[in-house]
Enzyme design. Structure first.
Site, PDB file in Angstrom:
ATOM      1  N   ASP A  27       0.831  -1.208   0.000  1.00  0.00           N
ATOM      2  CA  ASP A  27       0.000   0.000   0.000  1.00  0.00           C
ATOM      3  C   ASP A  27       0.866   1.259   0.000  1.00  0.00           C
ATOM      4  O   ASP A  27       2.017   1.245   0.432  1.00  0.00           O
ATOM      5  CB  ASP A  27      -0.920  -0.025   1.234  1.00  0.00           C
ATOM      6  CG  ASP A  27      -2.074   0.956   1.108  1.00  0.00           C
ATOM      7  OD1 ASP A  27      -2.401   1.369  -0.021  1.00  0.00           O
ATOM      8  OD2 ASP A  27      -2.644   1.326   2.154  1.00  0.00           O
ATOM      9  N   ASN A  29       1.145   3.457  -2.835  1.00  0.00           N
ATOM     10  CA  ASN A  29       1.625   3.887  -4.157  1.00  0.00           C
ATOM     11  C   ASN A  29       1.098   5.272  -4.535  1.00  0.00           C
ATOM     12  O   ASN A  29       1.846   6.131  -5.005  1.00  0.00           O
ATOM     13  CB  ASN A  29       1.154   2.915  -5.247  1.00  0.00           C
ATOM     14  CG  ASN A  29       1.769   1.541  -5.112  1.00  0.00           C
ATOM     15  OD1 ASN A  29       2.658   1.332  -4.303  1.00  0.00           O
ATOM     16  ND2 ASN A  29       1.280   0.612  -5.921  1.00  0.00           N
ATOM     17  N   ARG A  31      -0.201   7.703  -2.654  1.00  0.00           N
ATOM     18  CA  ARG A  31       0.285   8.813  -1.825  1.00  0.00           C
ATOM     19  C   ARG A  31       1.746   9.121  -2.109  1.00  0.00           C
ATOM     20  O   ARG A  31       2.170  10.272  -2.081  1.00  0.00           O
ATOM     21  CB  ARG A  31       0.067   8.477  -0.331  1.00  0.00           C
ATOM     22  CG  ARG A  31      -1.375   8.701   0.116  1.00  0.00           C
ATOM     23  CD  ARG A  31      -1.667   8.030   1.421  1.00  0.00           C
ATOM     24  NE  ARG A  31      -1.753   6.581   1.254  1.00  0.00           N
ATOM     25  CZ  ARG A  31      -1.588   5.707   2.245  1.00  0.00           C
ATOM     26  NH1 ARG A  31      -1.280   6.136   3.451  1.00  0.00           N
ATOM     27  NH2 ARG A  31      -1.713   4.423   2.010  1.00  0.00           N
ATOM     28  N   ARG A  40      -1.084   9.271  -9.872  1.00  0.00           N
ATOM     29  CA  ARG A  40      -1.069   8.061  -9.051  1.00  0.00           C
ATOM     30  C   ARG A  40      -0.446   6.865  -9.764  1.00  0.00           C
ATOM     31  O   ARG A  40       0.253   6.057  -9.164  1.00  0.00           O
ATOM     32  CB  ARG A  40      -2.503   7.699  -8.623  1.00  0.00           C
ATOM     33  CG  ARG A  40      -3.114   8.644  -7.610  1.00  0.00           C
ATOM     34  CD  ARG A  40      -4.562   8.245  -7.329  1.00  0.00           C
ATOM     35  NE  ARG A  40      -4.633   6.879  -6.839  1.00  0.00           N
ATOM     36  CZ  ARG A  40      -4.480   6.529  -5.557  1.00  0.00           C
ATOM     37  NH1 ARG A  40      -4.269   7.445  -4.638  1.00  0.00           N
ATOM     38  NH2 ARG A  40      -4.551   5.275  -5.198  1.00  0.00           N
ATOM     39  N   HIS A  44       2.158   3.441  -8.960  1.00  0.00           N
ATOM     40  CA  HIS A  44       1.976   2.011  -9.243  1.00  0.00           C
ATOM     41  C   HIS A  44       3.151   1.485 -10.070  1.00  0.00           C
ATOM     42  O   HIS A  44       3.623   0.372  -9.861  1.00  0.00           O
ATOM     43  CB  HIS A  44       0.664   1.776  -9.989  1.00  0.00           C
ATOM     44  CG  HIS A  44      -0.553   2.170  -9.192  1.00  0.00           C
ATOM     45  ND1 HIS A  44      -0.729   1.801  -7.885  1.00  0.00           N
ATOM     46  CD2 HIS A  44      -1.652   2.907  -9.516  1.00  0.00           C
ATOM     47  CE1 HIS A  44      -1.891   2.297  -7.434  1.00  0.00           C
ATOM     48  NE2 HIS A  44      -2.448   2.977  -8.408  1.00  0.00           N
ATOM     49  N   ALA A  73     -10.983  -6.779  -4.338  1.00  0.00           N
ATOM     50  CA  ALA A  73     -12.333  -6.777  -4.912  1.00  0.00           C
ATOM     51  C   ALA A  73     -12.910  -5.354  -4.839  1.00  0.00           C
ATOM     52  O   ALA A  73     -13.658  -4.935  -5.722  1.00  0.00           O
ATOM     53  CB  ALA A  73     -13.217  -7.757  -4.146  1.00  0.00           C
ATOM     54  N   ASN A  75     -11.159  -2.561  -4.991  1.00  0.00           N
ATOM     55  CA  ASN A  75     -10.419  -1.625  -5.853  1.00  0.00           C
ATOM     56  C   ASN A  75     -11.110  -1.389  -7.200  1.00  0.00           C
ATOM     57  O   ASN A  75     -10.814  -0.415  -7.888  1.00  0.00           O
ATOM     58  CB  ASN A  75      -8.977  -2.100  -6.093  1.00  0.00           C
ATOM     59  CG  ASN A  75      -8.075  -1.980  -4.882  1.00  0.00           C
ATOM     60  OD1 ASN A  75      -7.144  -2.768  -4.688  1.00  0.00           O
ATOM     61  ND2 ASN A  75      -8.317  -0.976  -4.037  1.00  0.00           N
ATOM     62  N   TRP A  76     -12.070  -2.264  -7.579  1.00  0.00           N
ATOM     63  CA  TRP A  76     -12.830  -2.022  -8.822  1.00  0.00           C
ATOM     64  C   TRP A  76     -13.589  -0.706  -8.755  1.00  0.00           C
ATOM     65  O   TRP A  76     -13.961  -0.138  -9.782  1.00  0.00           O
ATOM     66  CB  TRP A  76     -13.838  -3.156  -9.063  1.00  0.00           C
ATOM     67  CG  TRP A  76     -13.216  -4.457  -9.455  1.00  0.00           C
ATOM     68  CD1 TRP A  76     -13.228  -5.615  -8.721  1.00  0.00           C
ATOM     69  CD2 TRP A  76     -12.503  -4.772 -10.667  1.00  0.00           C
ATOM     70  NE1 TRP A  76     -12.557  -6.611  -9.395  1.00  0.00           N
ATOM     71  CE2 TRP A  76     -12.108  -6.124 -10.594  1.00  0.00           C
ATOM     72  CE3 TRP A  76     -12.154  -4.032 -11.808  1.00  0.00           C
ATOM     73  CZ2 TRP A  76     -11.386  -6.757 -11.600  1.00  0.00           C
ATOM     74  CZ3 TRP A  76     -11.430  -4.665 -12.807  1.00  0.00           C
ATOM     75  CH2 TRP A  76     -11.058  -5.999 -12.698  1.00  0.00           C
ATOM     76  N   SER A 203      -7.945  -4.661   5.446  1.00  0.00           N
ATOM     77  CA  SER A 203      -8.586  -4.382   4.152  1.00  0.00           C
ATOM     78  C   SER A 203      -9.053  -5.647   3.419  1.00  0.00           C
ATOM     79  O   SER A 203      -8.775  -5.819   2.229  1.00  0.00           O
ATOM     80  CB  SER A 203      -7.654  -3.539   3.259  1.00  0.00           C
ATOM     81  OG  SER A 203      -7.342  -2.319   3.880  1.00  0.00           O
TER      82      SER A 203
HETATM   83  C1  IPE Z   1      -5.435  -2.719  -0.007  1.00  0.00           C
HETATM   84  O1  IPE Z   1      -5.114  -1.390  -0.224  1.00  0.00           O
HETATM   85  C2  IPE Z   1      -5.482  -3.447  -1.310  1.00  0.00           C
HETATM   86  C3  IPE Z   1      -4.194  -3.623  -1.987  1.00  0.00           C
HETATM   87  C4  IPE Z   1      -3.022  -3.293  -1.525  1.00  0.00           C
HETATM   88  C5  IPE Z   1      -4.258  -4.251  -3.266  1.00  0.00           C
HETATM   89  P1  IPE Z   1      -6.234  -0.266  -0.310  1.00  0.00           P
HETATM   90  O2  IPE Z   1      -5.531   1.002  -0.511  1.00  0.00           O
HETATM   91  O3  IPE Z   1      -7.250  -0.636  -1.323  1.00  0.00           O
HETATM   92  O4  IPE Z   1      -6.895  -0.354   1.132  1.00  0.00           O
HETATM   93  P2  IPE Z   1      -7.844   0.681   1.876  1.00  0.00           P
HETATM   94  O5  IPE Z   1      -8.960   0.978   0.928  1.00  0.00           O
HETATM   95  O6  IPE Z   1      -7.036   1.888   2.181  1.00  0.00           O
HETATM   96  O7  IPE Z   1      -8.275  -0.024   3.116  1.00  0.00           O
HETATM   97  C1  IPE Z   2      -1.740   0.185  -3.290  1.00  0.00           C
HETATM   98  O1  IPE Z   2      -1.510   1.542  -3.335  1.00  0.00           O
HETATM   99  C2  IPE Z   2      -1.974  -0.411  -4.646  1.00  0.00           C
HETATM  100  C3  IPE Z   2      -3.368  -0.791  -4.915  1.00  0.00           C
HETATM  101  C4  IPE Z   2      -4.346  -0.766  -4.052  1.00  0.00           C
HETATM  102  C5  IPE Z   2      -3.671  -1.233  -6.253  1.00  0.00           C
HETATM  103  P1  IPE Z   2      -2.692   2.595  -3.307  1.00  0.00           P
HETATM  104  O2  IPE Z   2      -3.086   2.887  -4.710  1.00  0.00           O
HETATM  105  O3  IPE Z   2      -3.791   2.145  -2.429  1.00  0.00           O
HETATM  106  O4  IPE Z   2      -1.961   3.849  -2.702  1.00  0.00           O
HETATM  107  P2  IPE Z   2      -2.565   4.869  -1.645  1.00  0.00           P
HETATM  108  O5  IPE Z   2      -3.047   4.060  -0.470  1.00  0.00           O
HETATM  109  O6  IPE Z   2      -3.663   5.593  -2.321  1.00  0.00           O
HETATM  110  O7  IPE Z   2      -1.402   5.733  -1.295  1.00  0.00           O
HETATM  111 MG    MG Z   3      -4.157   2.389  -0.462  1.00  0.00          MG
END
Ligand code: IPE
Ligand code: IPE
Ligand code: MG
Length: 255
Positions: A27, A29, A31, A40, A44, A73, A75-76, A203
């Site tokens: 997690d 990426n 930010r 963003r 990634h 699931a 993240n969609w 999560s």
């Molecule tokens: C958890 O990260 C999912 C992955 C790292 C793939 P999220 O960024 O989606 O989690 P939340 O929404 O902050 O809990």
């Molecule tokens: C984790 O990084 C990667 C995925 C969930 C795909 P994020 O995209 O959740 O990064 P933040 O939490 O917004 O910084």
């Molecule tokens: Mg995140």
């Protein structure tokens, strides 16, 4: 980086006390990118480089199972542009990594509701799974379109279907039979879970399997998660006493 972590090295680790299964919630990426005024997706992209470095290192360290939470699931529900960009990155990563997995004797697997992924990606994943099927080094599992609650509901449904078909009996259901209906069939439970990016939550990741895992949270974002940060987490794990409900005295007598 603290002084302690800057002096940590691979040789500080006890090879006989490494986690058999390491799971990571990658997690931070987005930010990381935002803090650098970047889109963003650049976070990634940088995150993929971390994946490559960590996969290679875990395999060299002799960790048997590495499971990475790549797309949940939930993240969609992100903006379509981000989802599309993530899918493109995923496809590119899989294509690029198969030869490296072959070189490193890595077996590739996935967990999650793959049917929701674009078909070309499903095909790419199936190809990577079958190409690497006879490798017997580390098993790398990507959690894609994965949700722990969804996994539990699916397992309950599959079990119920078997009962109706007369292939299972309700009275025979125990923890190990139930676990065999999960995506993680034949993968041991994680010994250590690392979450980068500063949030202290699960999560919806591996809800059943994390029952007795050691948890390690770090503020470091995934794009910045270095090998030294990995060693630091592993060292922290090695200093812990896992009691599984017993007393410390009982555990030490068993050793
Ligand atoms: C958890 O990260 C999912 C992955 C790292 C793939 P999220 O960024 O989606 O989690 P939340 O929404 O902050 O809990
Ligand atoms: C984790 O990084 C990667 C995925 C969930 C795909 P994020 O995209 O959740 O990064 P933040 O939490 O917004 O910084
Ligand atoms: Mg995140």
């Amino acid at each position: 980086m603290t002084e302690k972590s800057s002096s940590i090295d691979r040789s500080d680790l006890l090879s006989e006390r490494l986690p058999g299964h390491l799971a990571i919630i990658m997690d931070g990426n987005g930010r990381w990118a935002k803090a650098r005024m970047l889109p963003r997706i650049m976070g990634h992209r940088k995150g993929v480089q971390t994946v490559q470095a960590i996969v290679e290192e875990c395999s060299e360290l002799g960790i048997k199972f590495l499971t990475l939470y790549a797309f949940s699931a939930e993240n969609w529900l992100r903006p379509k542009t981000e989802v599309t960009a993530l899918m493109m990155l995923l496809k590119k990563y899989i294509k690029m990594e198969v030869p490296r997995m072959m070189r490193n004797n890595i077996r590739f697997r996935t967990i999650g509701n793959l049917k929701e992924l674009p078909e070309d990606i499903q095909a790419e994943l199936e190809n990577a799974i079958s190409e690497t099927a006879s490798n017997n080094g580390m098993t790398l599992t990507l959690a894609l379109s994965y949700g722990g609650r969804q996994e539990l509901v699916n397992a309950a449904k599959s079990f119920a279907a078997k009962v109706i078909a007369g292939e299972q009996r309700i009275d025979d259901l125990d923890e190990s039979t139930f676990a065999s209906f999960l995506y993680t069939d034949n993968i041991p439970d994680p010994d250590l879970l690392i979450r980068t990016g500063g949030e202290m939550r699960i999560s919806n990741f591996l809800l059943w399997q994390l029952a007795y895992s050691e948890l390690y949270f770090t503020e470091t974002s995934w794009p910045e998660f270095s090998l030294k940060e990995l060693y630091k987490a592993l060292l922290d794990y090695q200093a812990r006493e896992r009691r599984f409900g017993l007393t410390g005295e009982q555990v030490r007598n068993l050793m």
